[in-house]
Write an enzyme that holds these catalytic residues in place. Structure first.
Site: not given
Ligand code: GTP
Ligand code: SPV
Ligand code: MN
Length: 595
Positions: A69, A197-198, A206, A226, A248, A250, A252-253, A277, A376-377, A408
């Site tokens: 992003r 990109y994503g 987002k 979020h 981001s 940190c 969540k997934t 997310d 990478s995702r 973090r």
């Protein structure tokens, strides 16, 4: 083909602007997706992976300058700069439209316009909202098809309504100097140019589900956050739901798909993933806060995902998944990333598509020497997840017992603490700070204030956003979820993580739910309630003894005095007198209690 007049009129207007060679409406059929996959493979846009070991999976590489992003090129184009607030970049809407239309003009020449009708949330649910994204990228179409609910039934649900979000995406030449991600909250419009990109181009994520939706939520009395959503099932079969906001990359997934430690599994504890997310939350008829995950898939960080850290995420990626910017093993036609296992491929291409020598990997230069890009995702369908919640497709959502903030923090924040009440909880969220990660361009590892993990995603003035949180608390009253803060990332003096994290985070979630049910006492400190020694279960942990746990839970007076000063400066310099009085009061209380 599309009956809705307002949708048609806008498509005609955009066609006249970008001049596509032809137009394809994404109907949601497997035949059309299969055709697009074949086309993307024939042009090299995507690479078909090993059908036996990774059925239905593809690899895509974005441009080297387009891997995360771009927060400095993301704008909230509200009518006034004040409406966008101090934490957003702002551009005058008329100027922005003019600039963007100049860039977008004729940019689909020689290309196809794909029209993606998508629903955020289950199609037809009261909670859900519809968007139309126009794109010239098959990669975007195929990702949106995983991440959202796409196709004719979305158009049927929309009917003649004019209540939908416009999204125009133009790849253009992927020119960094002309890359803009712009939001027009007052027009329900998003325009994204020069990226592939994503988070910059999957406009349902987002851009819509957070930046536009947070603005809608403020006006309509709900919340777009979020946050992951998980259900924790106890041995009696009762499930309690937790929503957690971490910045981001940190965790969540990882938390959303947690597998409890063996001892807990044997007792019958389970964790169910509702979302990883984004959460949309409303007050239900019963007065409680109910949440849905508006997405339909996971756009997860690949590096670090393995069969120990997050087996459920890994399992989710074993079929019908798109990998972006990971390493390509040419011997097996499979993918690899740092932290997947200890066997890096010996005949492989890196994320840039260059021949890659794993022996030259240098931790200090991950972007330059790693096989996979640090950001990478994988894009994986939610239905692949072994622990997906039975409520995942529920249009009603799930009732939230606890809200958890976290980031973090090498030092200040203890492993877990609870706010004194809702308003103090809003303060705890507002003063969150976290080290920056590779999910956005810019320096990594710098501590910055990131209130509610929403700093890059709040579509309006953040002081009003704080006020909206306070107002929601007033409406929820004693049915409000309890608010907590966690920190999995505390470091010892040698720079090692002190807490094992991942599945063992369950031990902290248990304390959180026990607090919600009034089952366990806590120690009051200057920052809130901290667990009493003995109330966080560390049995079976090799690297955490009572002393280390005490250190993890310690609220250091000097560190927090400095922290309070830093919060005061942040509040004053960013929000001035727009800061809600409740937050100023919480800061005063903190300072007083520290003395
Ligand atoms: P976005 O998709 O960018 O919003 O990220 P996310 O918040 O979903 O983060 P994710 O779960 O993908 O984790 C990001 C990184 O943090 C990965 O490299 C993980 O290995 C690491 N991580 C996640 N949970 C923990 C934990 O409990 N402890 C430690 N030490 N690292 C963790
Ligand atoms: C994040 O950065 O928080 C993500 C990935 O979830 S992206 O979709 O790129 O925003
Ligand atoms: Mn995210």
């Amino acid at each position: 083909m599309i009956k809705n007049k307002s949708v048609n009129a806008w498509i005609e207007e955009m066609k006249a602007l970008v001049k596509p060679d032809n137009v394809v409406v994404i109907d949601g059929s497997e035949e059309l997706y299969e055709k697009l996959r074949a086309e993307a493979c024939s042009t090299g846009e995507m690479i078909k992976l090993n059908e036996e070991t990774l059925p239905g999976c593809y690899l895509h590489r974005t441009a080297v300058n387009d891997v995360a992003r771009v927060e400095d090129r993301t704008f909230i184009c509200a009518k006034t700069k004040e409406a966008a607030g101090p934490t957003n970049n702002w551009m005058d809407p008329q100027e922005a439209y003019k600039m963007l239309y100049d860039i977008a003009k004729d940019s689909y020449k020689g290309r196809t316009m794909y029209v993606i009708p998508y629903s955020m949330g289950p199609v037809g649910s009261e909670f859900s909202k519809i968007g139309i994204e126009l794109t010239d990228s098959i990669y975007v179409v195929l990702n949106m098809a995983i991440m959202t609910r796409v196709g004719n039934d979305v158009l049927d649900a929309l009917g003649d309504s004019e209540d939908w979000i416009k999204g125009l995406h133009c790849r253009c030449e992927i020119d960094e100097s002309k890359r803009y991600i712009c939001h027009f909250p007052e027009d329900n419009t998003i325009i994204s140019v020069n990226s592939g990109y994503g988070g910059n181009v999957l406009l349902g994520k987002k851009c819509f589900a957070l930046r536009i939706a947070s603005f809608l939520g403020k006006n309509e009395g709900w919340m777009a956050e979020h946050m992951l959503i998980l259900g924790l099932e106890n041995p009696k079969g009762e499930v309690k739901y937790i929503a957690a906001a971490f910045p981001s990359a940190c965790g969540k997934t990882n938390l959303a798909m947690l597998i409890p430690p063996e001892k807990y599994r044997k007792q019958g504890y389970k964790v169910w993933c509702v979302g990883d997310d984004i959460a949309w939350m409303r007050i239900g008829e019963d007065g409680r806060l109910w949440a849905i995950n508006p997405e339909n898939g996971f756009f997860g960080v690949a590096p670090g995902t393995n069969d120990k850290s997050n087996p459920n995420a890994l399992a989710s990626t074993r079929k019908n998944t798109i990998f972006t910017n990971v390493a390509h093993d040419l011997d097996t036609n499979e993918v690899w990333w740092e932290g997947l296992n200890d066997n890096p491929p010996t005949n492989a291409l890196n994320w840039r598509g260059e021949e890659w020598d794993y022996k030259k990997y240098d931790k200090a230069d991950k972007v330059g020497t790693s096989g996979a890009h640090p950001n990478s995702r994988f894009t994986a369908p939610a239905e692949n997840c072994p622990c997906i919640s039975s409520e995942f497709n529920s249009g009603k959502g799930v009732p939230i017992s606890a809200i958890v903030f976290g980031g973090r923090r090498a030092k200040a924040a203890p492993l877990v603490y609870q706010s004194r009440d809702w308003d103090h909880g809003v303060f705890v969220g507002a003063v969150m700070a976290s080290e920056t990660t590779a999910a956005a361009t810019g320096k990594v590892g710098v501590v910055r204030h990131d209130p509610m993990a929403m700093r890059p995603f709040c579509g309006y003035h953040m002081a009003e956003y704080f006020q909206h949180w306070l107002d929601m608390g007033d409406k929820l009253g004693d049915k409000a979820p309890k608010i907590f803060n966690v920190n999995w990332f505390r470091l010892d003096d040698e720079g090692n993580f002190m807490w094992p994290g991942f599945g063992d985070n369950m031990r902290v979630l248990n304390w959180i739910l026990d607090r919600c049910e009034g089952k366990v006492d806590a120690k009051e400190t200057a920052i809130g309630y901290v667990p009493n020694a003995g109330d966080i279960d560390i049995e079976g942990l090799d690297d955490v003894n009572a002393d280390i746990l005490a250190e993890l839970l310690n609220v250091d007076k000097d560190v927090w005095t400095a922290e309070a000063k830093d919060i005061e400066e942040f509040f004053a310099s960013t929000f001035g007198d727009k800061l809600p009085a409740e937050l100023a009061e919480s800061l005063n209380t903190l300072k007083a209690k520290l003395n």
